[in-house]
Scaffold this active site. Structure first.
Site, PDB file in Angstrom:
ATOM      1  N   CYS A 102       0.876  -1.184   0.000  1.00  0.00           N
ATOM      2  CA  CYS A 102       0.000   0.000   0.000  1.00  0.00           C
ATOM      3  C   CYS A 102       0.905   1.223   0.000  1.00  0.00           C
ATOM      4  O   CYS A 102       1.841   1.292   0.802  1.00  0.00           O
ATOM      5  CB  CYS A 102      -0.882  -0.013   1.244  1.00  0.00           C
ATOM      6  SG  CYS A 102      -1.972   1.409   1.382  1.00  0.00           S
ATOM      7  N   HIS A 149      -8.631  -4.436  -1.781  1.00  0.00           N
ATOM      8  CA  HIS A 149      -7.762  -3.506  -1.044  1.00  0.00           C
ATOM      9  C   HIS A 149      -8.394  -2.105  -0.996  1.00  0.00           C
ATOM     10  O   HIS A 149      -8.459  -1.468   0.053  1.00  0.00           O
ATOM     11  CB  HIS A 149      -6.393  -3.466  -1.747  1.00  0.00           C
ATOM     12  CG  HIS A 149      -5.394  -2.566  -1.118  1.00  0.00           C
ATOM     13  ND1 HIS A 149      -4.308  -3.035  -0.414  1.00  0.00           N
ATOM     14  CD2 HIS A 149      -5.297  -1.212  -1.080  1.00  0.00           C
ATOM     15  CE1 HIS A 149      -3.594  -2.011   0.030  1.00  0.00           C
ATOM     16  NE2 HIS A 149      -4.175  -0.892  -0.366  1.00  0.00           N
ATOM     17  N   GLU A 150      -8.901  -1.655  -2.162  1.00  0.00           N
ATOM     18  CA  GLU A 150      -9.450  -0.295  -2.236  1.00  0.00           C
ATOM     19  C   GLU A 150     -10.803  -0.201  -1.514  1.00  0.00           C
ATOM     20  O   GLU A 150     -11.086   0.812  -0.883  1.00  0.00           O
ATOM     21  CB  GLU A 150      -9.567   0.150  -3.697  1.00  0.00           C
ATOM     22  CG  GLU A 150      -8.240   0.192  -4.459  1.00  0.00           C
ATOM     23  CD  GLU A 150      -7.147   1.015  -3.790  1.00  0.00           C
ATOM     24  OE1 GLU A 150      -7.464   2.008  -3.110  1.00  0.00           O
ATOM     25  OE2 GLU A 150      -5.964   0.649  -3.935  1.00  0.00           O
ATOM     26  N   HIS A 153     -10.115   0.491   1.952  1.00  0.00           N
ATOM     27  CA  HIS A 153      -9.787   1.904   2.227  1.00  0.00           C
ATOM     28  C   HIS A 153     -11.061   2.734   2.438  1.00  0.00           C
ATOM     29  O   HIS A 153     -11.095   3.617   3.292  1.00  0.00           O
ATOM     30  CB  HIS A 153      -8.999   2.519   1.058  1.00  0.00           C
ATOM     31  CG  HIS A 153      -7.519   2.308   1.147  1.00  0.00           C
ATOM     32  ND1 HIS A 153      -6.774   2.688   2.231  1.00  0.00           N
ATOM     33  CD2 HIS A 153      -6.633   1.782   0.262  1.00  0.00           C
ATOM     34  CE1 HIS A 153      -5.491   2.388   2.015  1.00  0.00           C
ATOM     35  NE2 HIS A 153      -5.376   1.825   0.829  1.00  0.00           N
TER      36      HIS A 153
END
Ligand SMILES: [Zn+2]
Length: 182
Positions: A102, A149-150, A153
């Site tokens: 990241c 992953h996003e 976030h």
């Protein structure tokens, strides 16, 4: 928003949940400009293949996927996409460990650190595109991993929340691991 973008690394910023956007907000001049700026900024980075707005200290649910060959993953193909309100609707099968870094989590050398993070190999995601149109799509492999992953976030979750910091390796060590795999 027009200002110089900078990647934030402070966990207290990254742990915020991002605000979901309405179709009207997506279509606003300000947001349309922001999409272009975030896309250009993500493409300019050497390692990043995806970036969410919270990583430039804007807590809105905007993600850009900018997959490209990187020093650690030279085999990647170019794939660009803007996703608003990105959400993982469904994961298929069991989660498996997948190598991941990241841009907001860096080592002493200032470069991203990497670890094997449990991810689905295939996911169904929903999002709005830059025109505010809804999508429901399936992604597999590396792009599916980036989407997970996003989406984390957007929820204020970072990879050091998922795997203990002691399990991470430096960018240099990760590069060697990827070389040995060939
Ligand atoms: Zn990230």
């Amino acid at each position: 928003m027009l200002k110089t973008m900078k990647i934030v690394t402070e966990p207290e910023i990254l742990h915020q949940k991002s605000k979901l956007l309405s179709r009207e907000e997506v279509l606003s001049d300000e947001m349309q400009q922001f999409f272009g700026e975030l896309m250009d900024f993500s493409k300019s980075g050497k390692y990043g293949v995806g970036l969410s707005a919270i990583q430039v200290n804007e807590p809105v649910a905007v993600t850009v996927v900018t997959s490209k060959p990187t020093p650690n993953r030279p085999e990647l193909e170019v794939f660009d996409k803007i996703c608003v309100n990105l959400k993982i609707e469904e994961g298929f099968g069991e989660k498996v460990p997948m190598w991941e870094g990241c841009c907001s989590i860096v080592g002493e050398d200032g470069l991203p650190i990497y670890a094997e993070i449990p991810r689905y190999e295939k996911v169904r995601v929903s999002y709005l595109d830059e025109k505010g149109e809804p999508h429901d799509e399936i992604f597999e492999g590396f792009i599916g991993e980036v989407m997970q992953h996003e989406a984390d976030h957007i929820e204020g979750v970072i990879i050091t929340d998922l795997v203990d910091r002691s399990q991470f390796v430096s960018c240099d060590e990760f590069h060697k691991i990827m070389q040995e795999r060939k």
